[in-house]
Motif scaffolding. Structure first.
Motif, short mmCIF file in Angstrom:
data_model
loop_
_atom_site.label_atom_id
_atom_site.label_comp_id
_atom_site.label_asym_id
_atom_site.label_seq_id
_atom_site.Cartn_x
_atom_site.Cartn_y
_atom_site.Cartn_z
N LYS A 72 0.92 -1.09 -0.13
CA LYS A 72 0.00 -0.01 -0.11
C LYS A 72 0.87 1.41 0.21
O LYS A 72 0.70 2.14 -0.78
CB LYS A 72 -0.83 0.09 1.41
N ASP A 73 1.81 1.18 0.99
CA ASP A 73 2.56 2.37 0.93
C ASP A 73 3.45 2.57 -0.37
O ASP A 73 3.87 3.57 -0.76
CB ASP A 73 3.86 2.29 2.42
N GLU A 102 1.39 4.07 -3.47
CA GLU A 102 1.14 5.44 -2.99
C GLU A 102 2.23 6.25 -3.33
O GLU A 102 2.19 7.39 -4.00
CB GLU A 102 0.63 5.91 -1.51
N LYS A 152 2.99 6.26 -7.19
CA LYS A 152 1.85 7.18 -7.95
C LYS A 152 2.39 8.55 -7.75
O LYS A 152 2.23 9.40 -8.72
CB LYS A 152 0.69 6.89 -7.29
N ASN A 153 2.76 8.87 -6.76
CA ASN A 153 3.11 10.20 -6.64
C ASN A 153 4.59 10.63 -7.34
O ASN A 153 4.67 11.57 -7.85
CB ASN A 153 3.66 10.69 -4.93
#
Length: 223
Positions: A213-214, A217, A220-221
């Motif tokens: 999950k981390d 994220e 994607k950033n």
């Protein structure tokens, strides 16, 4: 040159001998360098050992000869610190009929970026051109595996006293995205792991779902 990059290899009847291991990216070495290593080993009465990390070690050296050997080799050490990226192992990929991706090119890029980089613990990276993963990718801290639809990124593999099969973090990535994803995972580990904590223990502590999950994220950033 690099006298400190030697290993106390053996103590017999109170006599200490040492080994040096020059860096050989992916295990690919020029013929002239191979000849040079052999000639230097012969000159200093050393024994040659092909290591599991795709390098050639010169063993059985006297302490006073270690600096001379490094100077004559003119090569970088295979391991710069016990808390660093120890090696990047690669399969032959572009020379292998089973390879689904030319992972050798990617592996050399990864070696240039990460070899010797400081880490929370000693770290191994493996790269393979197909899911046969003949560089034992699933037992390495970080891995890249080529497949029909791109690359897979793995993390948390370990051998030794606490064996662990690596988790797949992401798959179906282009070469560029695979490199970015690997960088994201490695930096996440560097920033979040405790000092001395191997990647396998780090994942067991935080959980693989949180890791995925981390990482997604962060990825994607970046993208």
């Amino acid at each position: 040159m690099h006298p400190k990059y030697s290993v106390l290899q053996k103590v017999r009847n109170g006599k200490k001998t040492y080994g040096v291991t020059p860096h050989i990216p992916g295990g690919f070495i020029k013929a002239d360098d191979m000849i040079k290593i052999g000639e230097i080993a012969k000159k200093y009465n050393g024994s040659l050992k092909i290591t599991s990390g795709q390098r050639i070690a010169i063993l059985g050296l006297e302490a006073d000869d270690v600096p001379k050997v490094w100077e004559e080799l003119g090569m970088e050490p295979g391991v710069k610190s016990h808390l660093s990226v120890k090696n990047v192992e690669m399969c032959p990929a572009s020379f292998c009929k089973r390879a689904k991706q030319n992972s050798l090119k990617l592996g050399m890029k990864i070696n240039e970026i990460y070899h010797g980089m400081e880490m929370p613990n000693r770290t191994k990276i493996a790269v393979a051109g197909c899911r046969n993963a003949c560089t034992s990718v699933y037992s390495k801290d970080f891995g890249v595996i080529g497949d029909h639809d791109g690359y897979m990124i793995t993390a948390g593999g370990s051998g030794g006293f606490h064996p662990r099969v690596a988790d797949v973090v992401a798959k179906d990535l282009s070469e560029e995205n695979a490199l970015t994803m690997l960088d994201t995972v490695i930096n996440y580990y560097k920033n979040e792991a405790q000092e001395g904590e191997k990647m396998s223990f780090f994942i067991d502590r935080i959980g693989v779902e949180k890791l995925r999950k981390d990482i997604m994220e962060l990825f994607k950033n970046i993208m």
